[in-house]
Design an enzyme around this catalytic site. Sequence first.
Site, PDB file in Angstrom:
ATOM      1  CE  LYS A  45      -3.503  -2.240   2.881  1.00 34.11           C
ATOM      2  NZ  LYS A  45      -3.969  -2.182   4.230  1.00 34.11           N
ATOM      3  CG  ASP A 105      15.043  -0.425   5.204  1.00 34.88           C
ATOM      4  OD1 ASP A 105      16.260  -0.561   5.529  1.00 34.88           O
ATOM      5  OD2 ASP A 105      14.282  -0.157   6.023  1.00 34.88           O
TER       6      ASP A 105
END
Length: 182
Positions: A45, A105
């Site tokens: 999302k 990340d």
Amino acid sequence: MHTIHPDCEKILLTEEQIRRRVTEVASKVNCDLAGKRPVAVGILKGSIIFYADFIRCISLPLELDFMAVSSYGSGTTSSGKLKIKKDLDGDIKGRDVIVIEDIIDSGFTLACLKKLLLERGAASVTIVTLLDKHERRTEDIASDYNCFEIPDEFVVGYGLDYNEEYRSLPYIGILKRSVYQK
């Protein structure tokens, strides 16, 4: 000018900085992929706001699709396992794919996802990320286009969340440690 959310330590990237950089990066993609008809795959999302702003700046004929994948669950560190929660609706065999992701990340999610899309027959996979925490990278992967390099801080806003909160903030803020280290 927005008031900073009380759970945020500070605003890292303003709404204006984000808008300007998204436009710049989309312009580069328009030039580099000219003549192609890619499938723009938004990673749900977290990328939804970035995805919407980014594709509005793209002049290429795009097909839109989405995937929901995760390696985080409700925590703040990767679990090391990729889970596909929502798969593509269309076939990507022989297609140029643009993966639009909120943040890279460790790189685990995007490395697994790129491999999967290529195994499914994508002609090419281009990765566009809003944010890059390069110092946390554990996988040998980089985005092809990145809007911002950021420090190793837990960030929220502009689609990014912590336990499904803070996505609607119009800026990217650093979340106070006291919020997620309870």
